[in-house]
Design an enzyme around this catalytic site. Structure first.
Site, PDB file in Angstrom:
ATOM      1  N   ASN A   8       0.861  -1.189   0.000  1.00  0.00           N
ATOM      2  CA  ASN A   8       0.000   0.000   0.000  1.00  0.00           C
ATOM      3  C   ASN A   8       0.894   1.236   0.000  1.00  0.00           C
ATOM      4  O   ASN A   8       1.441   1.611   1.034  1.00  0.00           O
ATOM      5  CB  ASN A   8      -0.901  -0.033   1.251  1.00  0.00           C
ATOM      6  CG  ASN A   8      -1.769   1.206   1.380  1.00  0.00           C
ATOM      7  OD1 ASN A   8      -1.882   1.999   0.445  1.00  0.00           O
ATOM      8  ND2 ASN A   8      -2.395   1.375   2.541  1.00  0.00           N
ATOM      9  N   LYS A  10       0.055   4.266  -0.353  1.00  0.00           N
ATOM     10  CA  LYS A  10      -0.647   5.471   0.150  1.00  0.00           C
ATOM     11  C   LYS A  10      -0.367   6.636  -0.809  1.00  0.00           C
ATOM     12  O   LYS A  10      -0.235   6.392  -2.006  1.00  0.00           O
ATOM     13  CB  LYS A  10      -0.232   5.756   1.590  1.00  0.00           C
ATOM     14  CG  LYS A  10      -0.351   4.506   2.466  1.00  0.00           C
ATOM     15  CD  LYS A  10      -0.208   4.751   3.925  1.00  0.00           C
ATOM     16  CE  LYS A  10      -0.349   3.417   4.661  1.00  0.00           C
ATOM     17  NZ  LYS A  10      -0.298   3.543   6.101  1.00  0.00           N
ATOM     18  N   HIS A  86      -9.696   1.167   5.104  1.00  0.00           N
ATOM     19  CA  HIS A  86      -8.411   1.416   5.769  1.00  0.00           C
ATOM     20  C   HIS A  86      -8.621   2.430   6.898  1.00  0.00           C
ATOM     21  O   HIS A  86      -9.423   3.348   6.769  1.00  0.00           O
ATOM     22  CB  HIS A  86      -7.386   1.952   4.760  1.00  0.00           C
ATOM     23  CG  HIS A  86      -5.999   1.972   5.306  1.00  0.00           C
ATOM     24  ND1 HIS A  86      -5.568   2.961   6.147  1.00  0.00           N
ATOM     25  CD2 HIS A  86      -4.966   1.099   5.170  1.00  0.00           C
ATOM     26  CE1 HIS A  86      -4.307   2.698   6.503  1.00  0.00           C
ATOM     27  NE2 HIS A  86      -3.930   1.581   5.915  1.00  0.00           N
ATOM     28  N   GLU A  88      -6.999   4.909   7.834  1.00  0.00           N
ATOM     29  CA  GLU A  88      -6.813   6.325   7.456  1.00  0.00           C
ATOM     30  C   GLU A  88      -8.069   6.868   6.775  1.00  0.00           C
ATOM     31  O   GLU A  88      -8.405   8.048   6.921  1.00  0.00           O
ATOM     32  CB  GLU A  88      -5.574   6.462   6.558  1.00  0.00           C
ATOM     33  CG  GLU A  88      -4.292   6.311   7.361  1.00  0.00           C
ATOM     34  CD  GLU A  88      -3.119   5.721   6.594  1.00  0.00           C
ATOM     35  OE1 GLU A  88      -3.106   5.751   5.352  1.00  0.00           O
ATOM     36  OE2 GLU A  88      -2.196   5.199   7.276  1.00  0.00           O
ATOM     37  N   GLU A 154      -5.445  -4.867  11.008  1.00  0.00           N
ATOM     38  CA  GLU A 154      -4.459  -3.800  11.156  1.00  0.00           C
ATOM     39  C   GLU A 154      -4.764  -2.976  12.408  1.00  0.00           C
ATOM     40  O   GLU A 154      -5.592  -2.041  12.347  1.00  0.00           O
ATOM     41  CB  GLU A 154      -4.510  -2.864   9.945  1.00  0.00           C
ATOM     42  CG  GLU A 154      -4.176  -3.501   8.633  1.00  0.00           C
ATOM     43  CD  GLU A 154      -3.569  -2.485   7.668  1.00  0.00           C
ATOM     44  OE1 GLU A 154      -2.422  -2.666   7.278  1.00  0.00           O
ATOM     45  OE2 GLU A 154      -4.251  -1.505   7.336  1.00  0.00           O
ATOM     46  N   GLY A 160       2.369   2.505  10.908  1.00  0.00           N
ATOM     47  CA  GLY A 160       3.363   3.571  10.779  1.00  0.00           C
ATOM     48  C   GLY A 160       4.049   3.962  12.071  1.00  0.00           C
ATOM     49  O   GLY A 160       4.597   5.055  12.188  1.00  0.00           O
ATOM     50  N   SER A 196       3.236  -1.755  10.526  1.00  0.00           N
ATOM     51  CA  SER A 196       4.687  -1.747  10.808  1.00  0.00           C
ATOM     52  C   SER A 196       5.402  -3.045  10.464  1.00  0.00           C
ATOM     53  O   SER A 196       6.363  -3.423  11.132  1.00  0.00           O
ATOM     54  CB  SER A 196       4.949  -1.364  12.270  1.00  0.00           C
ATOM     55  OG  SER A 196       4.579  -0.024  12.480  1.00  0.00           O
TER      56      SER A 196
HETATM   57  P1  PGA Z   1       2.675   0.552   7.691  1.00  0.00           P
HETATM   58  O1  PGA Z   1       1.220   0.731   7.048  1.00  0.00           O
HETATM   59  O2  PGA Z   1       3.244  -0.722   7.134  1.00  0.00           O
HETATM   60  O3  PGA Z   1       3.444   1.770   7.241  1.00  0.00           O
HETATM   61  O4  PGA Z   1       2.494   0.492   9.164  1.00  0.00           O
HETATM   62  C1  PGA Z   1       0.369  -0.372   6.917  1.00  0.00           C
HETATM   63  C2  PGA Z   1      -0.952   0.092   6.371  1.00  0.00           C
HETATM   64  O5  PGA Z   1      -1.398   1.206   6.690  1.00  0.00           O
HETATM   65  O6  PGA Z   1      -1.594  -0.631   5.610  1.00  0.00           O
END
Ligand code: PGA
Length: 234
Positions: A8, A10, A86, A88, A154, A160, A196
């Site tokens: 992903n 983003k 997601h 976000e 998640e 992140g 992460s």
């Molecule tokens: P990350 O993001 O690996 O940077 O923690 C995962 C995600 O948001 O799908």
């Protein structure tokens, strides 16, 4: 077969980065590697025979929805997957369970496979509400076709942040999700872990038998890291 890996991106990477990425990460693993770039870069990956996913999809099928992309359109481009729900999107765009449910409906009725993201915040986890929250988020699945849906567990606090749950916690959440999905008539649903995932923890995480793969944000932006992760999870 190895684990499914979803990258992903983003809202990251320039056109130059994308071209370099494609050069470095060959299409050697098209059966289990799915790239979710910003929509404007999708044709570059499709031309190279990558499996491609959207990061989001509209809840509507067509019409006056400026800035949106529909499942019908994605399907006409031969896009395989879409991420839905997601954290976000839930957090910054206020996506509700009802809206997410409509998106899942749009995707599954247009032959897109859904990567449906769920997970608890730190507050919710600290107050022992993880299962309650996962159960609530899974309500978006009601009456959907199971074979087109993959769940990505998640935890919001792991995204992140360089923090990850213990393997035991991931197993518990995964088994809970699988059990809940059975209540909706979904047997053998595949569950991915996201949050992460990186080169330092991939070997440990990869030892979890109950999960089918990983959704990777930050670490997926570096093509060299991605290659190594693909190798470990093969
Ligand atoms: P990350 O993001 O690996 O940077 O923690 C995962 C995600 O948001 O799908």
């Amino acid at each position: 077969m190895g684990k499914i890996i979803i990258a992903n991106f983003k809202m990251n990477l320039s056109l130059e980065d994308i071209k370099k990425y494609i050069e470095i990460v060959s299409t050697a693993d098209p059966d289990r590697f799915v790239v979710c770039p910003s929509n404007i870069y999708i044709p570059y990956f499709l031309n190279e025979n990558y499996k491609v996913g959207l990061q989001n999809i509209s809840y509507a099928s067509k019409g006056a929805y400026t800035g949106e992309v529909s499942a019908v359109q994605a399907s006409s481009m031969k896009i395989d997957y879409t991420i839905i729900g997601h954290s976000e999107r839930r957090q910054y765009f206020n996506e509700s369970i009802e809206e997410i449910s409509k998106k899942i409906e749009q995707a599954t009725s247009n032959n897109l496979k859904v990567i449906f993201c769920i997970g608890e915040t730190l507050d919710q986890r600290d107050s022992n509400k993880t299962e309650e929250i996962l159960k609530k988020q899974l309500e978006s699945l009601m009456q959907k076709k199971s074979k087109d849906i993959i769940i990505a567990y998640e935890p919001v606090w792991a995204i992140g942040t360089s923090l990850t749950p213990s393997n035991e916690d991931i197993v518990n959440a995964t088994l809970f999700i699988k059990k809940e999905c059975q209540n909706y008539g979904f047997d053998n649903v595949e569950v991915l872990y996201g949050g992460s995932v990186n080169l330092d923890n991939i070997e440990t995480l990869n030892s979890i038998k109950e999960i089918s793969g990983f959704l990777i944000g930050g670490a997926s932006l570096d093509p060299e890291k991605m290659l190594k992760i693909l190798k470990v999870t093969r």
